[in-house]
Design an enzyme around this catalytic site. Structure first.
Site, short mmCIF file in Angstrom:
data_model
loop_
_atom_site.label_atom_id
_atom_site.label_comp_id
_atom_site.label_asym_id
_atom_site.label_seq_id
_atom_site.Cartn_x
_atom_site.Cartn_y
_atom_site.Cartn_z
N HIS A 94 104.67 -44.46 18.44
CA HIS A 94 104.64 -43.66 19.81
C HIS A 94 105.01 -44.53 20.78
O HIS A 94 105.80 -44.33 21.86
CB HIS A 94 103.05 -43.50 19.98
CG HIS A 94 102.69 -43.26 21.40
ND1 HIS A 94 102.45 -42.03 21.79
CD2 HIS A 94 102.58 -44.08 22.61
CE1 HIS A 94 101.86 -42.10 23.01
NE2 HIS A 94 102.17 -43.28 23.46
N GLU A 95 104.57 -46.05 20.55
CA GLU A 95 105.44 -47.08 21.66
C GLU A 95 106.89 -47.20 21.34
O GLU A 95 107.42 -47.47 22.15
CB GLU A 95 104.61 -48.36 21.56
CG GLU A 95 103.10 -48.38 21.95
CD GLU A 95 102.86 -47.98 23.27
OE1 GLU A 95 103.59 -48.16 24.09
OE2 GLU A 95 102.01 -47.33 23.49
N HIS A 98 108.60 -44.86 23.77
CA HIS A 98 108.93 -45.42 24.98
C HIS A 98 109.89 -46.43 25.07
O HIS A 98 110.81 -46.56 26.06
CB HIS A 98 107.44 -46.14 25.49
CG HIS A 98 106.57 -44.94 25.73
ND1 HIS A 98 106.47 -43.76 26.51
CD2 HIS A 98 104.90 -45.01 25.29
CE1 HIS A 98 105.39 -43.20 26.62
NE2 HIS A 98 104.44 -43.91 25.79
#
Length: 540
Positions: A94-95, A98
């Protein structure tokens, strides 16, 4: 939920002011004489009185982390460790979403860490510090200038999140949830291409309950039931819809066995549904009553008549999971019309057929849509007034003689019968119940231990889709909140003809309320997962 709201620390070489970061004091300025240079005092290893070197300290922490992981696998079980690692990887990816999009957009990312708490090990590559922290409960990236409240070195202002155009800011905040959704979709492709897609219309009997109507009729494992009382049988759900209303009836079955059609005759059994069990207080859904007082009971109609005719306390004997128990019920009792269902006593197993990548992708997209819709509906039910009320009832429900949790009066009649387990009335909310991280890990270990690889992967798919959807909530500090702010700023900028940025100082109180509420939800769900764990859906 990303950690990108956290302000980043300015470069010590350009801004000597200590810059506080969430939950930890600012790093002290370098000592006189430089850090580690000739004549400096920055190298503790050069002075024995300075104590252990940072490298040695990091090695100790890394060793402790590895030992903790091994201990978790040894004492909690490898399925638990597998689920913990799967969650950490999901949050890490998920990170990573980003991080990659922020780099593409030209933003400055100062940190990318797995875990939280004290640093264990890290290294710098370019302008970003990568590493591990002591608590492997996720991951985070730090992007500079997430909002106007954060002070940034003027030299880096062009590379802040807030300084980038709308079409670069929006992809950055949506990349994390998109990564989780992509993980779910790709894992579905892996299942259908690697393990095979289930063929529900070709299901066969995987187990026959001892003493059931199917066992008496002669149904065997491996049989394929193709006809029920003259009606063709489709998938198992359709088969169940034929069996349920047939309680107490004699029916003809046609099974396919070793390539031949074999006719069988079965007297369909019956069992209590949740409404029927609730009317009797101490019984559960799936129980089958065999005697009321001195009267033998053969079907639900006889049970209703016997309980309606009785007066005062009456002994009820029933079968639960193949064992006989007895309970005392206060009669007369009026049972509901929908208090029973037919029971044949077979379990299904659908064969899986491996698909090529194209076909697997199509099935994956369809299943992904179904899981997404079910997840959104589940969130809607939970956050509805009725859902929140049911959740609150989980904390106030009390065990009483009139609830299914009261097992003090249940008497095992078989010498080998296990002690009846209390089923609290709060377990009725398991379907839409929110699980804490502890509950998810327990569920994942149960899936890995009792359901197999495909079941574990399906649970991981569901977790990733749920993570993606929950992070799309249009509330700060969720990624969806950042996206909402970015969209609002984009609209205002287009209307005004010049860049517009929202006043984050006005939004922070709402952000704190959201954080407070979700912390409360997390702690309360953790409490429930400790004192009243959800039932194991993968158990025997």
């Amino acid at each position: 939920m990303s950690d990108t709201l956290r302000p980043s620390a300015p470069d010590a070489g350009t801004d000597p002011r200590p810059w506080p970061q969430h939950g930890r004091p600012a790093d002290p300025p370098p000592p006189p004489g430089g850090e580690g240079g000739p004549g400096g005092q920055g190298d503790p290893g050069s002075d024995p009185a300075a104590g252990p070197s940072p490298l040695a300290d990091h090695r100790v922490r890394l060793g402790m982390l590895i030992a903790s992981v091994v201990a978790l696998g040894l004492f909690a079980g490898w399925p638990v460790l597998l689920m913990v690692l799967a969650i950490v990887v999901s949050v890490f990816l998920h990170e990573m979403g980003h991080y990659l999009v922020a780099k593409w957009a030209g933003m400055k990312v100062t940190e990318f860490f797995i875990g939280f708490g004290p640093r264990i090990w890290s290294f710098h590559r370019g302008e970003t510090e990568y590493g591990l922290k002591a608590i492997p409960a996720g991951a985070y990236v730090r992007i500079i200038g997430m909002h106007a409240l954060e002070e940034v070195d003027p030299a880096d202002e062009e590379r802040t999140y807030r300084n980038k155009p709308f079409l670069k800011r929006l992809p950055v905040v949506l990349a994390g949830p998109a990564m989780n959704l992509l993980i779910g979709l790709l894992l579905l492709v892996v299942i259908f291409a690697g393990f095979g897609a289930p063929q529900p219309d070709q299901w066969q009997v995987s187990r026959v309950l001892e003493g059931s109507a199917a066992a008496v009729a002669g149904v065997q494992e491996g049989d394929r039931i193709v006809e029920f009382d003259g009606r063709p049988v489709g998938d198992f759900d359709e088969f169940g819809s034929l069996v349920r209303p047939s309680a107490g009836s004699e029916v003809t079955l046609v099974v396919e066995r070793d390539g031949e059609l074999v006719p069988l005759t079965a007297d369909i059994g019956w069992e209590l549904t949740a409404p029927g069990a609730a009317a009797l207080g101490q019984l559960q859904s799936g129980d089958m009553v065999t005697r009321v007082g001195d009267t033998e009971v053969a079907d639900y109609g006889e049970l209703r008549a016997a309980l309606a005719a009785a007066d005062g306390p009456v002994r009820v004997e029933f079968d639960r999971d193949g064992f006989l128990y007895a309970a005392e019920v206060e009669a007369p009792v009026t049972l509901p019309d929908d208090g029973d269902r037919g029971l044949l006593g077979v379990g299904p197993e659908s064969p899986r057929v491996r698909e090529n990548v194209v076909a697997a992708s199509g099935d994956a997209a369809s299943t992904f849509g179904e899981i997404t819709v079910a997840s959104v509906q589940g969130l809607g039910r939970f956050f509805s007034p009725e859902g929140l009320s049911r959740y609150a009832d989980l904390f106030t429900a009390e065990e009483s003689p009139a609830s299914p949790a009261s097992t003090a009066e249940l008497t095992p009649l078989d010498p080998d019968a296990p002690a009846p387990e209390a089923v609290s009335s709060s377990s009725a909310g398991d379907e839409d119940r929110v699980l804490s991280i502890l509950g998810v890990i327990r569920l994942g270990s149960q899936a890995a231990d009792g359901g197999g690889a495909v079941t574990f992967l399906f649970l991981l798919i569901t977790v990733n889709i749920f993570l993606g959807l929950i992070n799309l909530l249009p509330l700060l500090p969720f990624d969806g909140g950042h996206a909402t702010v970015a969209i609002y700023e984009g609209i205002r900028s287009r209307i005004a003809g010049r860049p517009y940025r929202a006043d984050m100082a006005k939004l922070m109180p709402v952000t704190y309320v959201v954080v407070f509420l979700f912390i409360g939800l997390g702690l309360s769900s953790l409490y429930l997962d400790i004192v009243n764990p959800a039932e194991n859906p993968f158990g025997p």
